[in-house]
Design a protein around this motif. Structure first.
Motif, short mmCIF file in Angstrom:
data_model
loop_
_atom_site.label_atom_id
_atom_site.label_comp_id
_atom_site.label_asym_id
_atom_site.label_seq_id
_atom_site.Cartn_x
_atom_site.Cartn_y
_atom_site.Cartn_z
N PRO A 259 1.96 6.69 -3.92
CA PRO A 259 2.53 7.71 -4.82
C PRO A 259 2.03 7.57 -6.25
O PRO A 259 1.75 8.58 -6.92
N SER A 260 1.90 6.34 -6.74
CA SER A 260 1.38 6.13 -8.09
C SER A 260 -0.09 6.53 -8.18
O SER A 260 -0.54 7.08 -9.18
N LEU A 261 -0.83 6.28 -7.12
CA LEU A 261 -2.24 6.68 -7.06
C LEU A 261 -2.35 8.20 -7.15
O LEU A 261 -3.16 8.74 -7.90
N GLY B 7 0.80 -1.21 0.00
CA GLY B 7 0.00 0.00 0.00
C GLY B 7 0.83 1.26 0.00
O GLY B 7 0.57 2.21 -0.75
N ALA B 8 1.88 1.30 0.84
CA ALA B 8 2.73 2.48 0.93
C ALA B 8 3.41 2.77 -0.40
O ALA B 8 3.57 3.93 -0.80
N ALA B 9 3.80 1.72 -1.11
CA ALA B 9 4.47 1.90 -2.40
C ALA B 9 3.48 2.30 -3.49
O ALA B 9 3.86 2.96 -4.47
N TRP C 188 -4.69 -0.69 5.58
CA TRP C 188 -5.28 0.51 6.14
C TRP C 188 -4.25 1.43 6.77
O TRP C 188 -4.40 2.66 6.74
N VAL C 189 -3.19 0.88 7.33
CA VAL C 189 -2.16 1.70 7.97
C VAL C 189 -1.56 2.69 6.97
O VAL C 189 -1.39 3.88 7.27
N SER C 190 -1.24 2.22 5.79
CA SER C 190 -0.62 3.08 4.78
C SER C 190 -1.56 4.19 4.35
O SER C 190 -1.15 5.36 4.19
N PHE C 191 -2.83 3.87 4.15
CA PHE C 191 -3.81 4.89 3.76
C PHE C 191 -3.95 5.94 4.86
O PHE C 191 -3.96 7.15 4.59
N ILE C 192 -4.09 5.48 6.10
CA ILE C 192 -4.30 6.40 7.22
C ILE C 192 -3.07 7.26 7.44
O ILE C 192 -3.17 8.48 7.69
N THR D 228 0.37 13.58 2.59
CA THR D 228 1.00 13.11 1.35
C THR D 228 0.12 13.35 0.13
O THR D 228 0.62 13.66 -0.95
N ALA D 229 -1.18 13.21 0.31
CA ALA D 229 -2.11 13.31 -0.83
C ALA D 229 -2.89 14.62 -0.85
O ALA D 229 -3.95 14.70 -1.46
N LYS D 230 -2.38 15.64 -0.20
CA LYS D 230 -3.14 16.90 -0.09
C LYS D 230 -3.40 17.55 -1.44
O LYS D 230 -4.41 18.23 -1.63
#
Length: 333
Positions: free
Chosen positions: A87-89, A82-84, A101-105, A112-114
């Motif tokens: 950035p592509s998302l 998820g963490a990797a 869920w940890v990576s998303f939260i 990061t996704a602001k």
């Protein structure tokens, strides 16, 4: 006599008219027929996935035509974790991704996704059960207890994810300082060989890699990372950016409906087992032995909030975070 016949005919006619009129009234009160789902804004979507049991419902939904019936074509893209994938998302290389869920939260919390409005969680995928989140060591090696891990290196698929959270939590619960163990990022398919070659001392694995390592190399489990403080913990799901969710709400809703059907079908072990050789690269004998978790069919903010709370407790989150605003719900039917 004739008068009686005329009266009978008249009463019969009135009765028929009353029934017909009544039916018309009932029909008028009926709710309108359900309209077809709105046309999706993006028919072909790229979805990040891992070759793990967790994503079986997505493959079920593809195979059974659930996405096609919603007007979607799904192209799967393999990611390391998820963490990797986030950035592509954010850059638009993926439209939706599977991730823990940890990576998303964590990404939502640190901004990061602001630039894309933050992250949105759109579909649950997997929840822990005993035996499906294990830390394995070499079968003929020196590590035999959890205490033997002090000063050693454990491979996890990515840092700052569910593997790190549950590893730290279960170590601390067994009176081991997590700071005395080194965590090393490594793709899960590489862990079995890395343990055998002494590149790392242990590996945090999920299925089907647990069963493969046990059958192929005789590796042993010394920790069930989904136990104690992490028993039954929500593991992973699917997320997207707020930008994509706002610009393509029909696409997101269609994805949710198809995934809900795939999640439902995954409750049948035989259905999941039959697909593992195709997308997870395991033989059919191994597929028969894998431990399965739970496949929730809806997003539950209370359940997911538990992950954020544990993250704050074990230092993966600097401040409290309310998970509910991240959820996009309502189309999981």
């Amino acid at each position: 006599m004739i008068g009686r016949r005329r009266l009978t005919v008249l009463l019969t006619t009135l009765t028929v008219l009353a029934v017909v009129t009544g039916c018309g009234s009932l029909q008028a009160e009926q709710p309108p027929a359900r309209t077809s789902p709105a046309v999706v804004e993006k028919a072909r979507i790229k979805v990040g996935v891992l070759p793990v049991v967790d994503v079986a419902p997505l493959h079920i939904a593809i195979k059974n035509g659930y996405f096609r019936n919603e007007g979607l074509e799904v192209e799967t893209v393999t990611v390391q974790g998820g963490a990797a994938a986030i950035p592509s998302l954010i850059k638009g290389g993926l439209d939706i991704t599977f991730g823990n869920w940890v990576s998303f939260i964590a990404a939502q919390s640190d901004g990061t996704a602001k630039d894309v409005g933050g992250l949105k969680l759109i579909s649950d995928a997997y929840q822990a059960k005993p035996g499906m989140f294990l830390i394995l060591v070499k079968g003929n090696g020196p590590i035999r207890t959890m205490q033997d891990l002090v000063g050693k290196t454990i491979a996890i698929n990515t840092l700052n994810n569910i593997s790190e959270l549950t590893t730290k939590a279960v170590l601390e619960a067994n009176n081991i300082d997590p700071k005395r163990v080194t965590l090393k990022a490594m793709p899960m398919p590489d862990m079995e060989a890395a343990i055998e070659r002494n590149v790392v001392d242990a590996g945090f694995m999920s299925e089907p890699f647990i069963t493969k390592a046990q059958r192929n190399s005789g590796q042993l489990a010394i920790i069930d990372a989904a136990s104690g403080p992490t028993d039954g913990i929500p593991i992973a799901g699917y997320g997207t950016t707020a930008k994509f969710a706002q610009e393509s709400p029909n696409t997101v809703a269609a994805f949710q409906r198809a995934m809900a059907k795939g999640q439902r079908d995954a409750s049948d072990r035989a259905t999941v087992q039959a697909l593992l050789p195709d997308y997870a690269g395991v033989d059919r004998d191994t597929a028969k032995l894998v431990h399965l978790g739970q496949f929730p069919i809806s997003l539950d903010p209370t359940r997911l909030q538990r992950v954020a709370t544990l993250m704050k407790t074990y230092g993966l989150l600097g401040a409290d975070l309310d998970v509910e605003p991240m959820l996009v719900r309502g189309a999981e039917k």
